[in-house]
Write a protein that holds these residues in place. Structure first.
Motif, PDB file in Angstrom:
ATOM      1  N   LYS A   4     -46.915 -17.526 -76.281  1.00 39.69           N
ATOM      2  CA  LYS A   4     -46.280 -17.903 -75.017  1.00 39.69           C
ATOM      3  C   LYS A   4     -44.806 -17.525 -74.999  1.00 39.69           C
ATOM      4  CE  LYS A   4     -45.015 -22.178 -73.901  1.00 39.69           C
ATOM      5  NZ  LYS A   4     -45.086 -23.601 -73.705  1.00 39.69           N
ATOM      6  N   ASP A   5     -44.141 -17.737 -76.119  1.00 39.79           N
ATOM      7  CA  ASP A   5     -42.710 -17.460 -76.215  1.00 39.79           C
ATOM      8  C   ASP A   5     -42.325 -17.366 -77.683  1.00 39.79           C
ATOM      9  OD1 ASP A   5     -42.666 -20.139 -77.113  1.00 39.79           O
ATOM     10  OD2 ASP A   5     -42.036 -20.890 -75.170  1.00 39.79           O
ATOM     11  N   ALA A  12     -45.976 -20.413 -85.330  1.00 36.44           N
ATOM     12  CA  ALA A  12     -47.124 -19.813 -86.018  1.00 36.44           C
ATOM     13  C   ALA A  12     -46.682 -19.186 -87.340  1.00 36.44           C
ATOM     14  CB  ALA A  12     -47.786 -18.768 -85.127  1.00 36.44           C
ATOM     15  N   ARG A  13     -45.529 -18.531 -87.323  1.00 38.96           N
ATOM     16  CA  ARG A  13     -44.983 -17.933 -88.541  1.00 38.96           C
ATOM     17  C   ARG A  13     -44.694 -19.010 -89.580  1.00 38.96           C
ATOM     18  NH1 ARG A  13     -39.292 -16.451 -89.103  1.00 38.96           N
ATOM     19  NH2 ARG A  13     -39.070 -18.510 -88.211  1.00 38.96           N
ATOM     20  N   PHE A  48     -39.946 -11.139 -89.488  1.00 44.60           N
ATOM     21  CA  PHE A  48     -40.682 -10.666 -88.316  1.00 44.60           C
ATOM     22  C   PHE A  48     -39.976 -10.896 -86.979  1.00 44.60           C
ATOM     23  CE2 PHE A  48     -44.106 -10.619 -85.162  1.00 44.60           C
ATOM     24  CZ  PHE A  48     -44.638  -9.369 -85.428  1.00 44.60           C
ATOM     25  N   PRO A  49     -39.502 -12.094 -86.670  1.00 39.05           N
ATOM     26  CA  PRO A  49     -38.874 -12.271 -85.355  1.00 39.05           C
ATOM     27  C   PRO A  49     -37.718 -11.303 -85.095  1.00 39.05           C
ATOM     28  CG  PRO A  49     -39.327 -14.398 -86.308  1.00 39.05           C
ATOM     29  CD  PRO A  49     -39.589 -13.365 -87.381  1.00 39.05           C
ATOM     30  N   SER A  50     -36.998 -10.935 -86.127  1.00 39.53           N
ATOM     31  CA  SER A  50     -35.863 -10.029 -85.937  1.00 39.53           C
ATOM     32  C   SER A  50     -36.300  -8.577 -85.700  1.00 39.53           C
ATOM     33  CB  SER A  50     -34.910 -10.100 -87.131  1.00 39.53           C
ATOM     34  OG  SER A  50     -35.540  -9.595 -88.292  1.00 39.53           O
ATOM     35  N   GLY A  58     -33.857 -10.304 -71.442  1.00 39.03           N
ATOM     36  CA  GLY A  58     -33.836 -11.194 -72.593  1.00 39.03           C
ATOM     37  C   GLY A  58     -35.188 -11.790 -72.943  1.00 39.03           C
ATOM     38  N   LYS A  59     -36.252 -11.257 -72.345  1.00 37.89           N
ATOM     39  CA  LYS A  59     -37.602 -11.755 -72.617  1.00 37.89           C
ATOM     40  C   LYS A  59     -38.325 -10.802 -73.561  1.00 37.89           C
ATOM     41  CE  LYS A  59     -37.862 -14.043 -68.245  1.00 37.89           C
ATOM     42  NZ  LYS A  59     -38.365 -15.344 -68.067  1.00 37.89           N
ATOM     43  N   TYR A  60     -39.288 -11.365 -74.277  1.00 37.84           N
ATOM     44  CA  TYR A  60     -40.072 -10.597 -75.238  1.00 37.84           C
ATOM     45  C   TYR A  60     -41.497 -10.431 -74.719  1.00 37.84           C
ATOM     46  CZ  TYR A  60     -36.321 -11.536 -78.539  1.00 37.84           C
ATOM     47  OH  TYR A  60     -35.100 -11.610 -79.152  1.00 37.84           O
ATOM     48  N   ASP A  61     -42.069  -9.260 -74.909  1.00 33.27           N
ATOM     49  CA  ASP A  61     -43.470  -9.021 -74.581  1.00 33.27           C
ATOM     50  C   ASP A  61     -44.272  -9.367 -75.833  1.00 33.27           C
ATOM     51  OD1 ASP A  61     -45.931  -8.224 -73.732  1.00 33.27           O
ATOM     52  OD2 ASP A  61     -45.448  -6.086 -73.638  1.00 33.27           O
TER      53      ASP A  61
END
Length: 72
Positions: A4-5, A12-13, A48-50, A58-61
């Motif tokens: 979701k975000d 989860a990580r 991973f997030p980086s 500013g949104k992530y797919d």
């Protein structure tokens, strides 16, 4: 898996890291090869997030994002 975000992705990580903490203990029953592989995947989970890039808003797919899988 779709997230979701970024907060859901990080949760989860963090769960994946927590679920494999035991494998890094000195008395873990895993052979050295699996321990080394697990260490590498756990580091990639931390990083991973980086590795993701936000769009101009500013949104992530995150619909096609897959976290690395720890081999334990």
């Amino acid at each position: 898996m779709a997230y979701k975000d970024m907060a859901a992705l990080r949760a989860a990580r963090n769960t994946a890291l927590s679920n494999s903490d035991w494998a890094m203990l000195p008395d873990s029953p895993l052979d050295e090869g699996i321990k080394v592989a697990s260490e590498l995947v756990r580091q990639s989970l931390r990083d991973f997030p980086s590795t993701l890039t936000a769009d101009k808003d500013g949104k992530y797919d995150l619909k096609d994002v897959e976290l690395p899988v720890v081999p334990v």
